[in-house]
Design a protein around this motif. Structure first.
Motif, PDB file in Angstrom:
ATOM      1  N   ALA A  99       0.831  -1.207   0.000  1.00 38.46           N
ATOM      2  CA  ALA A  99       0.000   0.000   0.000  1.00 38.46           C
ATOM      3  C   ALA A  99       0.865   1.256   0.000  1.00 38.46           C
ATOM      4  N   ALA A 100       1.954   1.238   0.772  1.00 38.41           N
ATOM      5  CA  ALA A 100       2.853   2.388   0.786  1.00 38.41           C
ATOM      6  C   ALA A 100       3.566   2.553  -0.555  1.00 38.41           C
ATOM      7  N   LEU A 101       4.045   1.449  -1.124  1.00 34.89           N
ATOM      8  CA  LEU A 101       4.727   1.515  -2.418  1.00 34.89           C
ATOM      9  C   LEU A 101       3.817   2.071  -3.509  1.00 34.89           C
ATOM     10  N   ALA A 102       2.535   1.727  -3.444  1.00 30.73           N
ATOM     11  CA  ALA A 102       1.586   2.189  -4.455  1.00 30.73           C
ATOM     12  C   ALA A 102       1.398   3.704  -4.415  1.00 30.73           C
ATOM     13  N   ARG A 103       1.790   4.329  -3.315  1.00 32.56           N
ATOM     14  CA  ARG A 103       1.622   5.780  -3.172  1.00 32.56           C
ATOM     15  C   ARG A 103       2.854   6.564  -3.601  1.00 32.56           C
ATOM     16  N   LEU A 104       3.923   5.874  -3.949  1.00 32.91           N
ATOM     17  CA  LEU A 104       5.102   6.568  -4.474  1.00 32.91           C
ATOM     18  C   LEU A 104       4.830   7.016  -5.898  1.00 32.91           C
ATOM     19  N   SER A 105       5.289   8.213  -6.233  1.00 34.01           N
ATOM     20  CA  SER A 105       5.057   8.727  -7.587  1.00 34.01           C
ATOM     21  C   SER A 105       6.069   8.189  -8.583  1.00 34.01           C
ATOM     22  N   HIS A 106       7.172   7.618  -8.082  1.00 42.76           N
ATOM     23  CA  HIS A 106       8.217   7.088  -8.960  1.00 42.76           C
ATOM     24  C   HIS A 106       8.485   5.640  -8.568  1.00 42.76           C
ATOM     25  N   PRO A 107       8.458   4.715  -9.512  1.00 45.09           N
ATOM     26  CA  PRO A 107       8.681   3.307  -9.156  1.00 45.09           C
ATOM     27  C   PRO A 107      10.137   3.048  -8.785  1.00 45.09           C
ATOM     28  N   PRO A 108      10.386   2.250  -7.745  1.00 45.74           N
ATOM     29  CA  PRO A 108      11.762   1.907  -7.382  1.00 45.74           C
ATOM     30  C   PRO A 108      12.315   0.804  -8.269  1.00 45.74           C
ATOM     31  N   GLY A 109      13.644   0.711  -8.293  1.00 48.67           N
ATOM     32  CA  GLY A 109      14.291  -0.373  -9.019  1.00 48.67           C
ATOM     33  C   GLY A 109      14.791  -1.467  -8.115  1.00 48.67           C
ATOM     34  N   VAL A 110      14.863  -1.177  -6.801  1.00 47.24           N
ATOM     35  CA  VAL A 110      15.344  -2.132  -5.807  1.00 47.24           C
ATOM     36  C   VAL A 110      14.544  -1.930  -4.522  1.00 47.24           C
ATOM     37  N   LEU A 111      14.280  -3.037  -3.819  1.00 51.10           N
ATOM     38  CA  LEU A 111      13.638  -2.974  -2.506  1.00 51.10           C
ATOM     39  C   LEU A 111      14.666  -3.290  -1.426  1.00 51.10           C
ATOM     40  N   LEU A 112      14.714  -2.459  -0.400  1.00 51.73           N
ATOM     41  CA  LEU A 112      15.551  -2.692   0.767  1.00 51.73           C
ATOM     42  C   LEU A 112      14.598  -2.798   1.956  1.00 51.73           C
ATOM     43  N   VAL A 113      14.503  -3.991   2.525  1.00 52.90           N
ATOM     44  CA  VAL A 113      13.421  -4.289   3.458  1.00 52.90           C
ATOM     45  C   VAL A 113      13.952  -4.598   4.848  1.00 52.90           C
ATOM     46  N   ASP A 114      13.295  -4.035   5.859  1.00 53.38           N
ATOM     47  CA  ASP A 114      13.602  -4.375   7.251  1.00 53.38           C
ATOM     48  C   ASP A 114      13.053  -5.773   7.530  1.00 53.38           C
ATOM     49  N   GLY A 115      13.904  -6.772   7.410  1.00 56.34           N
ATOM     50  CA  GLY A 115      13.478  -8.157   7.582  1.00 56.34           C
ATOM     51  C   GLY A 115      14.404  -9.103   6.850  1.00 56.34           C
ATOM     52  N   GLN A 116      13.964 -10.322   6.722  1.00 58.52           N
ATOM     53  CA  GLN A 116      14.798 -11.371   6.133  1.00 58.52           C
ATOM     54  C   GLN A 116      14.576 -11.500   4.626  1.00 58.52           C
ATOM     55  N   GLY A 117      15.639 -11.942   3.945  1.00 56.60           N
ATOM     56  CA  GLY A 117      15.516 -12.368   2.560  1.00 56.60           C
ATOM     57  C   GLY A 117      15.309 -13.880   2.554  1.00 56.60           C
ATOM     58  N   ILE A 118      16.352 -14.630   2.161  1.00 50.91           N
ATOM     59  CA  ILE A 118      16.234 -16.095   2.192  1.00 50.91           C
ATOM     60  C   ILE A 118      16.719 -16.685   3.509  1.00 50.91           C
ATOM     61  N   ALA A 119      17.158 -15.851   4.449  1.00 52.19           N
ATOM     62  CA  ALA A 119      17.590 -16.354   5.764  1.00 52.19           C
ATOM     63  C   ALA A 119      16.349 -16.656   6.604  1.00 52.19           C
ATOM     64  N   HIS A 120      15.686 -17.714   6.218  1.00 52.48           N
ATOM     65  CA  HIS A 120      14.334 -18.030   6.705  1.00 52.48           C
ATOM     66  C   HIS A 120      14.165 -19.546   6.643  1.00 52.48           C
ATOM     67  N   PRO A 121      13.411 -20.137   7.559  1.00 53.13           N
ATOM     68  CA  PRO A 121      13.272 -21.610   7.556  1.00 53.13           C
ATOM     69  C   PRO A 121      12.779 -22.197   6.242  1.00 53.13           C
ATOM     70  N   ARG A 122      11.965 -21.425   5.519  1.00 51.58           N
ATOM     71  CA  ARG A 122      11.454 -21.919   4.227  1.00 51.58           C
ATOM     72  C   ARG A 122      11.974 -21.062   3.064  1.00 51.58           C
ATOM     73  N   ARG A 123      13.059 -20.324   3.331  1.00 51.28           N
ATOM     74  CA  ARG A 123      13.766 -19.537   2.312  1.00 51.28           C
ATOM     75  C   ARG A 123      12.900 -18.413   1.717  1.00 51.28           C
ATOM     76  N   LEU A 124      11.908 -17.943   2.482  1.00 51.19           N
ATOM     77  CA  LEU A 124      11.056 -16.879   1.945  1.00 51.19           C
ATOM     78  C   LEU A 124      10.684 -15.899   3.054  1.00 51.19           C
ATOM     79  N   GLY A 125      11.685 -15.082   3.465  1.00 48.06           N
ATOM     80  CA  GLY A 125      11.376 -13.983   4.346  1.00 48.06           C
ATOM     81  C   GLY A 125      10.664 -12.878   3.591  1.00 48.06           C
ATOM     82  N   ILE A 126      10.379 -11.782   4.284  1.00 47.23           N
ATOM     83  CA  ILE A 126       9.550 -10.741   3.672  1.00 47.23           C
ATOM     84  C   ILE A 126      10.211 -10.100   2.453  1.00 47.23           C
ATOM     85  N   ALA A 127      11.539  -9.928   2.476  1.00 46.13           N
ATOM     86  CA  ALA A 127      12.207  -9.343   1.313  1.00 46.13           C
ATOM     87  C   ALA A 127      12.103 -10.265   0.103  1.00 46.13           C
ATOM     88  N   ALA A 128      12.261 -11.566   0.326  1.00 47.20           N
ATOM     89  CA  ALA A 128      12.115 -12.526  -0.767  1.00 47.20           C
ATOM     90  C   ALA A 128      10.677 -12.563  -1.273  1.00 47.20           C
TER      91      ALA A 128
END
Length: 231
Positions: A99-128
Motif C-alpha cells: 500500500a505504501a509503495l503504491a503511493r510513491l510517484s516514482h517506481p523503485p528499481g530495488v527494494l531494501l526491506v527491514d526483515g529477512q531475505g532467504i535467511a528463513h526456515p522456508r527460504r522466503l522472508g519478507i524481502a524474498a
C-alpha cells in the motif's frame, strides 16, 4: 500489475505458499538501479496503552545523490492484518508495504526491506516474498537473527562480515556496520547475488548502525504512527 497478495487461512496454507514461492527466488544479479525503496513498519506493542494502527513507510532513495526523494505512508488496523507469528511476517507486513509503495510517484528499481531475505526456515522472508511478488531485486536487512548460524565469530571492527549458514548452505551474512555495535543480518531476497547483496548494503551505510535509507524509513514509520496515535 502484480496479482493480489495472498491471504492464507491458516499456517499450513501459509507455509505451503512460502515453499512454493521460494522456488521462484533468483539468487543472482547486481542491482544497479538508481532509485531504492526502503521499507520499514511500526506497530503498537502488545503492552502499549496507545494501540492505534500499524504504519508502514516507503522511502524512495536516490542512490546517486544520497538523499530522500519521497516518503509514502500506509496504515492498517490490527484487525486487517495477519497475526504476528515468527516466520510468517510477510503475510502481516507485505500488504502494508504494498500500500505504501503504491503511493510513491516514482517506481523503485530495488527494494531494501527491514526483515529477512532467504535467511528463513522456508527460504522466503519478507524481502524474498515482496521481491518475487513484484519481480524486483530485493534485499533483507534484519536487526535480529531469525534462522541460521554464523560460520564463526564476527570481528568487532566496522565492515566485518561472516557467512550465515544453514548447515553447509550460505543463506546470508552477519555484518558489523559500526565498530562495537550489534550486527545486522543481510540476505538476498530476489534477483540479487549473495556477494552483491552485502556490497549493496555496505554502499548505503552512513554514520549509524542501519543503512541510511532504512534508517530514514524506520524514523518515518515511527513518526507517522505517533502522529496517528496523538490525534
Amino acid at each position: 500489475m502484480p496479482a493480489p497478495f495472498p491471504h492464507p487461512k491458516h499456517l499450513h496454507e501459509a507455509a505451503a505458499m512460502q515453499r512454493l514461492l521460494a522456488e521462484s527466488v533468483l539468487l543472482q544479479g547486481n542491482p544497479a538501479a538508481r532509485y531504492i525503496a526502503a521499507l520499514d513498519a511500526s506497530h503498537p506493542t502488545r503492552f502499549s496503552k496507545q494501540k492505534g494502527p500499524s504504519v508502514a513507510a516507503a522511502v524512495l532513495w536516490d542512490k546517486e545523490r544520497g538523499e530522500v526523494l519521497e516518503v509514502a505512508i500506509a496504515q492498517m488496523e490490527e484487525t486487517e492484518l495477519f497475526p504476528y507469528i515468527p516466520g510468517y511476517l510477510s503475510f502481516r507486513e507485505a500488504p502494508l508495504y504494498l500500500a505504501a509503495l503504491a503511493r510513491l510517484s516514482h517506481p523503485p528499481g530495488v527494494l531494501l526491506v527491514d526483515g529477512q531475505g532467504i535467511a528463513h526456515p522456508r527460504r522466503l522472508g519478507i524481502a524474498a516474498h515482496l521481491g518475487v511478488h513484484l519481480d524486483l531485486p530485493a534485499i533483507g536487512v534484519a536487526k535480529t537473527l531469525l534462522f541460521g548460524k554464523p560460520e564463526h565469530e564476527l570481528p568487532t571492527e566496522a565492515g566485518s562480515a561472516v557467512r550465515l549458514l544453514d548447515g553447509e548452505v550460505q543463506i546470508g551474512w552477519v555484518y558489523r556496520s559500526r565498530t562495537g555495535v550489534q550486527p545486522l543480518f543481510i540476505s538476498p531476497g530476489h534477483r540479487v547475488g549473495m556477494i552483491e547483496s552485502l556490497a549493496f548494503v555496505h554502499s548505503l551505510m552512513g554514520k549509524t548502525r542501519l543503512p541510511e535509507p532504512l534508517r530514514r524509513a524506520h524514523l518515518e514509520a515511527g513518526v507517522a504512527r505517533r502522529r496517528l496515535v496523538e490525534k
